[in-house]
Design a protein around this motif. Sequence first.
Motif, PDB file in Angstrom:
ATOM      1  N   UNK A  29       0.815  -1.218   0.000  1.00 55.60           N
ATOM      2  CA  UNK A  29       0.000   0.000   0.000  1.00 55.60           C
ATOM      3  C   UNK A  29       0.845   1.263   0.000  1.00 55.60           C
ATOM      4  N   UNK A  30       1.986   1.217   0.687  1.00 55.73           N
ATOM      5  CA  UNK A  30       2.826   2.411   0.837  1.00 55.73           C
ATOM      6  C   UNK A  30       4.250   2.055   0.424  1.00 55.73           C
ATOM      7  N   UNK A  31       4.638   2.406  -0.813  1.00 53.44           N
ATOM      8  CA  UNK A  31       6.010   2.129  -1.262  1.00 53.44           C
ATOM      9  C   UNK A  31       7.036   2.774  -0.322  1.00 53.44           C
ATOM     10  N   UNK A  32       8.163   2.089  -0.133  1.00 58.07           N
ATOM     11  CA  UNK A  32       9.237   2.588   0.738  1.00 58.07           C
ATOM     12  C   UNK A  32       8.750   2.825   2.173  1.00 58.07           C
ATOM     13  N   UNK A  33       7.923   1.905   2.660  1.00 58.33           N
ATOM     14  CA  UNK A  33       7.426   2.028   4.035  1.00 58.33           C
ATOM     15  C   UNK A  33       8.586   1.838   5.008  1.00 58.33           C
ATOM     16  N   UNK A  34       8.816   2.835   5.844  1.00 57.17           N
ATOM     17  CA  UNK A  34       9.950   2.807   6.761  1.00 57.17           C
ATOM     18  C   UNK A  34       9.586   3.151   8.214  1.00 57.17           C
ATOM     19  N   UNK A  35       8.445   3.831   8.414  1.00 56.91           N
ATOM     20  CA  UNK A  35       8.154   4.325   9.764  1.00 56.91           C
ATOM     21  C   UNK A  35       6.642   4.340   9.983  1.00 56.91           C
ATOM     22  N   UNK A  56      12.276  -6.622  11.957  1.00 54.61           N
ATOM     23  CA  UNK A  56      12.792  -7.669  11.073  1.00 54.61           C
ATOM     24  C   UNK A  56      12.562  -7.326   9.602  1.00 54.61           C
ATOM     25  N   UNK A  57      11.546  -6.490   9.359  1.00 54.84           N
ATOM     26  CA  UNK A  57      11.240  -6.074   7.976  1.00 54.84           C
ATOM     27  C   UNK A  57      11.866  -4.718   7.650  1.00 54.84           C
ATOM     28  N   UNK A  58      12.693  -4.177   8.559  1.00 55.57           N
ATOM     29  CA  UNK A  58      13.356  -2.905   8.307  1.00 55.57           C
ATOM     30  C   UNK A  58      12.460  -1.694   8.491  1.00 55.57           C
ATOM     31  N   UNK A  59      11.435  -1.832   9.342  1.00 57.82           N
ATOM     32  CA  UNK A  59      10.473  -0.733   9.560  1.00 57.82           C
ATOM     33  C   UNK A  59      10.520  -0.329  11.035  1.00 57.82           C
ATOM     34  N   UNK A  60      10.540   0.966  11.289  1.00 63.56           N
ATOM     35  CA  UNK A  60      10.578   1.487  12.647  1.00 63.56           C
ATOM     36  C   UNK A  60       9.165   1.676  13.191  1.00 63.56           C
ATOM     37  N   UNK A  61       8.985   1.335  14.459  1.00 63.72           N
ATOM     38  CA  UNK A  61       7.702   1.560  15.117  1.00 63.72           C
ATOM     39  C   UNK A  61       7.831   2.705  16.112  1.00 63.72           C
ATOM     40  N   UNK A  62       6.967   3.706  15.966  1.00 62.36           N
ATOM     41  CA  UNK A  62       6.867   4.797  16.931  1.00 62.36           C
ATOM     42  C   UNK A  62       5.609   4.553  17.748  1.00 62.36           C
TER      43      UNK A  62
END
Length: 416
Positions: free
Chosen positions: A242-248, A273-279
């Motif tokens: 849904x969101x290309x380059x999802x990172x955060x 593990x998927x390279x995405x940060x959780x805030x």
Amino acid sequence: MAKLGAAINFGADYRAMGISTGAIAELILRGTRPQDIPCENFVPVGLQLNYDGFGIGWAHIPALAKQAELIYDEPAPPLTRVIERPMIPESVEALLAALPAAGSAAKTPAAPHIPTIAVLTYNRTPNFEESYRGFLAELAALGYVDGKNCHLSLRDAQLDVGTLGTIIAAIDEEEPDVVVPFTTPALQAVVRRITDRPVVFCMIASGVASGAGKSNTDHLPNVTGALITFDWDYMIRVGKAAIPNLRRVGTVFAPGEVNSVFSRGEWEKALAAAGIELVSVGADRPTELPEAADGLATQGVQAIMQISDSSSSTGFGTIVKAADRADIPVFAFAPGAMKSGATIAVSRDFEEVGRISARLMDKVLRGESPGNLPFADPQETVFLVNPERMKQFGIVLPKDMLDTARAVSEGDGATK
């Protein structure tokens, strides 16, 4: 009241009063006219002691203890003794003795036992309503009819820990055949107090984190139930599509809810593990959500991917409003969130979890030991999308993925 901590309990023996009332009912059912039964003052008294409630310097008087039918003195088990006292007024006893013998008449068969089911929840969230709907539907399918072959009660603590404790104390006194806690706070409070009767839970993120066992198969002997876990991996797949380059991404969580803290930790690990940060921002009550959601939405997150707990489920619309102001979509782990404006939901089937809990409860009422029934962990994933919301945020999913989704509208959550 001694069981609840009162030190000295001296008053009417309600058991004796119930027995005498039953004896009077027997007289009437066997033909004695009510006007022929004397009306008299009959109030046997009983004494119970709880030494844990005694004040400093209070004496344990042996003569008083000999008159007590029940003594609590932890850690020793309660001491019980039979105190001989009249259970029926002499006049009623004489009338019973004067009744003709049953002779060869057939005895009336004992009435079948009607099980009592005590349901409670920390709060009636949309998630609870879906699970409870499935629970009731499965009870009906299994042949249970409230008031006919079972007695079903539902209590709601309305997000109040004190009320939750009061509810559980009342249920403990009632001694139902099975206790059914929905939500983790309810289960935690139940297992701390109720150990002598079956507990079948529903809608719990982790039985281990809740204190109900060491694993889904190694758990408390009186507890079983159905978990509601999350499909982290599929949500990440959907999010990346849904969101290309999802990172955060962001989520609100409830620091005071064990299930919320557990889910936040699991979600953070899966995203990392998927390279995405959780805030994440904490909010224990719905009244704290507006500030928490606004703060989260302004921290550069590309979407709010909201875990499910009592606070956020109650005030999900508040989170959506904050996200709308920041022009970012909200993804949810509960189907009911679609009614409040979520763009996409990747969820377990909450109704099915309720059905599974009902089937487990039925097994327990039929004699199976809860300790021999593993915690159920349904793995079926429900994938829901709101086409209008997707268009609003420019989300286009691959056709093969979209073909597996159900389209719903905001407000009523109806399938399109």
